[in-house]
Write a protein that holds these residues in place. Structure first.
Motif, PDB file in Angstrom:
ATOM      1  N   GLN A 198      -0.431   3.603   3.384  1.00  0.00           N
ATOM      2  CA  GLN A 198       0.414   4.758   3.051  1.00  0.00           C
ATOM      3  C   GLN A 198       0.439   4.916   1.537  1.00  0.00           C
ATOM      4  OE1 GLN A 198       4.215   4.844   5.125  1.00  0.00           O
ATOM      5  NE2 GLN A 198       5.206   5.525   3.245  1.00  0.00           N
ATOM      6  N   GLU A 199       0.498   6.154   1.057  1.00  0.00           N
ATOM      7  CA  GLU A 199       0.565   6.404  -0.379  1.00  0.00           C
ATOM      8  C   GLU A 199       1.901   5.947  -0.962  1.00  0.00           C
ATOM      9  OE1 GLU A 199      -2.148  10.232  -1.382  1.00  0.00           O
ATOM     10  OE2 GLU A 199      -0.183  10.644  -0.510  1.00  0.00           O
ATOM     11  N   ASN A 238       8.936   0.345   4.251  1.00  0.00           N
ATOM     12  CA  ASN A 238       7.764   0.723   5.053  1.00  0.00           C
ATOM     13  C   ASN A 238       6.507   0.035   4.534  1.00  0.00           C
ATOM     14  OD1 ASN A 238       9.184   2.690   6.656  1.00  0.00           O
ATOM     15  ND2 ASN A 238       9.211   3.975   4.824  1.00  0.00           N
ATOM     16  N   PRO A 239       5.643  -0.417   5.429  1.00  0.00           N
ATOM     17  CA  PRO A 239       4.397  -1.051   4.986  1.00  0.00           C
ATOM     18  C   PRO A 239       3.483  -0.024   4.310  1.00  0.00           C
ATOM     19  CG  PRO A 239       4.421  -0.832   7.379  1.00  0.00           C
ATOM     20  CD  PRO A 239       5.764  -0.392   6.886  1.00  0.00           C
ATOM     21  N   GLU A 277      -2.099 -14.055   2.156  1.00  0.00           N
ATOM     22  CA  GLU A 277      -1.898 -12.711   2.684  1.00  0.00           C
ATOM     23  C   GLU A 277      -0.795 -12.047   1.876  1.00  0.00           C
ATOM     24  OE1 GLU A 277      -2.014 -11.404   6.985  1.00  0.00           O
ATOM     25  OE2 GLU A 277       0.156 -11.422   6.589  1.00  0.00           O
ATOM     26  N   PHE A 278      -1.049 -10.806   1.453  1.00  0.00           N
ATOM     27  CA  PHE A 278      -0.111 -10.029   0.649  1.00  0.00           C
ATOM     28  C   PHE A 278       0.289  -8.799   1.460  1.00  0.00           C
ATOM     29  CE2 PHE A 278      -3.168 -12.147  -2.020  1.00  0.00           C
ATOM     30  CZ  PHE A 278      -2.402 -12.737  -3.008  1.00  0.00           C
ATOM     31  N   ARG A 279       1.568  -8.667   1.758  1.00  0.00           N
ATOM     32  CA  ARG A 279       2.082  -7.511   2.482  1.00  0.00           C
ATOM     33  C   ARG A 279       2.976  -6.723   1.533  1.00  0.00           C
ATOM     34  NH1 ARG A 279       2.538 -11.948   5.273  1.00  0.00           N
ATOM     35  NH2 ARG A 279       4.787 -12.087   4.975  1.00  0.00           N
ATOM     36  N   PHE A 280       2.610  -5.468   1.279  1.00  0.00           N
ATOM     37  CA  PHE A 280       3.340  -4.619   0.347  1.00  0.00           C
ATOM     38  C   PHE A 280       4.156  -3.584   1.106  1.00  0.00           C
ATOM     39  CE2 PHE A 280      -0.343  -6.176  -1.960  1.00  0.00           C
ATOM     40  CZ  PHE A 280       0.187  -6.550  -3.175  1.00  0.00           C
ATOM     41  N   TYR A 281       5.415  -3.412   0.674  1.00  0.00           N
ATOM     42  CA  TYR A 281       6.345  -2.477   1.305  1.00  0.00           C
ATOM     43  C   TYR A 281       6.984  -1.598   0.230  1.00  0.00           C
ATOM     44  CZ  TYR A 281       6.089  -5.772   5.197  1.00  0.00           C
ATOM     45  OH  TYR A 281       5.650  -6.586   6.210  1.00  0.00           O
ATOM     46  N   ALA A 282       7.208  -0.330   0.591  1.00  0.00           N
ATOM     47  CA  ALA A 282       7.978   0.597  -0.254  1.00  0.00           C
ATOM     48  C   ALA A 282       9.034   1.222   0.639  1.00  0.00           C
ATOM     49  CB  ALA A 282       7.076   1.672  -0.851  1.00  0.00           C
ATOM     50  N   TYR A 317      -2.380  13.547  -9.287  1.00  0.00           N
ATOM     51  CA  TYR A 317      -1.662  14.008  -8.097  1.00  0.00           C
ATOM     52  C   TYR A 317      -0.360  13.244  -7.889  1.00  0.00           C
ATOM     53  CZ  TYR A 317      -6.048  16.318  -7.151  1.00  0.00           C
ATOM     54  OH  TYR A 317      -7.155  17.101  -7.257  1.00  0.00           O
ATOM     55  N   GLY A 318      -0.133  12.228  -8.703  1.00  0.00           N
ATOM     56  CA  GLY A 318       1.111  11.479  -8.626  1.00  0.00           C
ATOM     57  C   GLY A 318       1.094  10.304  -7.664  1.00  0.00           C
ATOM     58  N   ASN A 319      -0.060  10.043  -6.999  1.00  0.00           N
ATOM     59  CA  ASN A 319      -0.070   8.868  -6.131  1.00  0.00           C
ATOM     60  C   ASN A 319      -0.676   7.671  -6.873  1.00  0.00           C
ATOM     61  OD1 ASN A 319      -2.649   9.862  -6.017  1.00  0.00           O
ATOM     62  ND2 ASN A 319      -2.819   9.865  -3.809  1.00  0.00           N
ATOM     63  N   THR A 320      -0.345   6.496  -6.414  1.00  0.00           N
ATOM     64  CA  THR A 320      -0.710   5.257  -7.095  1.00  0.00           C
ATOM     65  C   THR A 320      -2.204   4.985  -6.980  1.00  0.00           C
ATOM     66  OG1 THR A 320       1.458   4.402  -6.486  1.00  0.00           O
ATOM     67  CG2 THR A 320      -0.164   2.792  -7.238  1.00  0.00           C
ATOM     68  N   TYR A 321      -2.802   4.584  -8.104  1.00  0.00           N
ATOM     69  CA  TYR A 321      -4.207   4.180  -8.101  1.00  0.00           C
ATOM     70  C   TYR A 321      -4.401   3.010  -7.141  1.00  0.00           C
ATOM     71  CZ  TYR A 321      -4.866   6.735 -12.519  1.00  0.00           C
ATOM     72  OH  TYR A 321      -4.929   7.685 -13.501  1.00  0.00           O
ATOM     73  N   PHE A 322      -5.469   3.047  -6.351  1.00  0.00           N
ATOM     74  CA  PHE A 322      -5.765   1.941  -5.436  1.00  0.00           C
ATOM     75  C   PHE A 322      -5.967   0.626  -6.179  1.00  0.00           C
ATOM     76  CE2 PHE A 322      -7.743   5.230  -2.395  1.00  0.00           C
ATOM     77  CZ  PHE A 322      -6.539   5.430  -1.768  1.00  0.00           C
TER      78      PHE A 322
END
Length: 147
Positions: A79-80, A112-113, A104-109, A33-38
């Motif tokens: 968020q995907e 946006n979180p 703590e790891f905060r991921f942004y794209a 589906y094009g979304n990132t694997y968890f």
């Protein structure tokens, strides 16, 4: 200092230092589906943790003094994400003690979180007995501590 993901990302963390590392998402990181694997987020936690240890704490990963053991790890998805997005990870510590600490790891794209994760790390000697972190290392870890 455990926070729910939405609370942690809603307020800017306060620490003397915050480590930043950038990652890119590729087709191999996504499903049909094009979304990132968890699972990639856990992999990215490991990459960012190792880079933080290497750049900020100890280039030799304290291999002569002992080992870091991950006691707990978790990841919340907000968020995907999709191939060819760049991900920025911010790393801080909290609940720093003599023998253990949390990351703590905060991921942004695109600013946006997209995810938040945490790991509890315990330090042990080579016989796998929990032991105190070296004082210099403890001081370095505390520079990244959230308040």
């Amino acid at each position: 200092m455990f926070m729910h993901a939405s609370d942690a990302l809603a307020t800017a963390p306060r620490a003397d230092l915050t480590f930043h590392h950038e990652l890119s998402i590729y087709l191999k990181d996504s499903n049909a589906y094009g979304n990132t694997y968890f699972a990639r987020y856990f992999e990215w936690q490991g990459i960012c943790r190792e880079k933080w240890f290497y750049d900020c704490i100890s280039r030799d990963m304290l291999k002569n003094e002992g080992v870091f053991i991950t006691k707990h790890a978790e990841q919340e998805y907000l968020q995907e994400t999709f191939p060819f997005q760049d991900i920025v990870c911010e790393v801080n510590t909290y609940d720093v003690k003599r023998c253990s600490f949390w990351l703590e790891f905060r991921f942004y794209a695109d600013g946006n979180p997209v995810s938040i994760g945490r790991q509890q790390i315990v330090f042990a000697n080579h016989a796998k007995h929990i032991t105190a972190l070296p004082e210099l290392v403890l001081k370095r870890i505390k520079r990244y501590e959230l308040r």
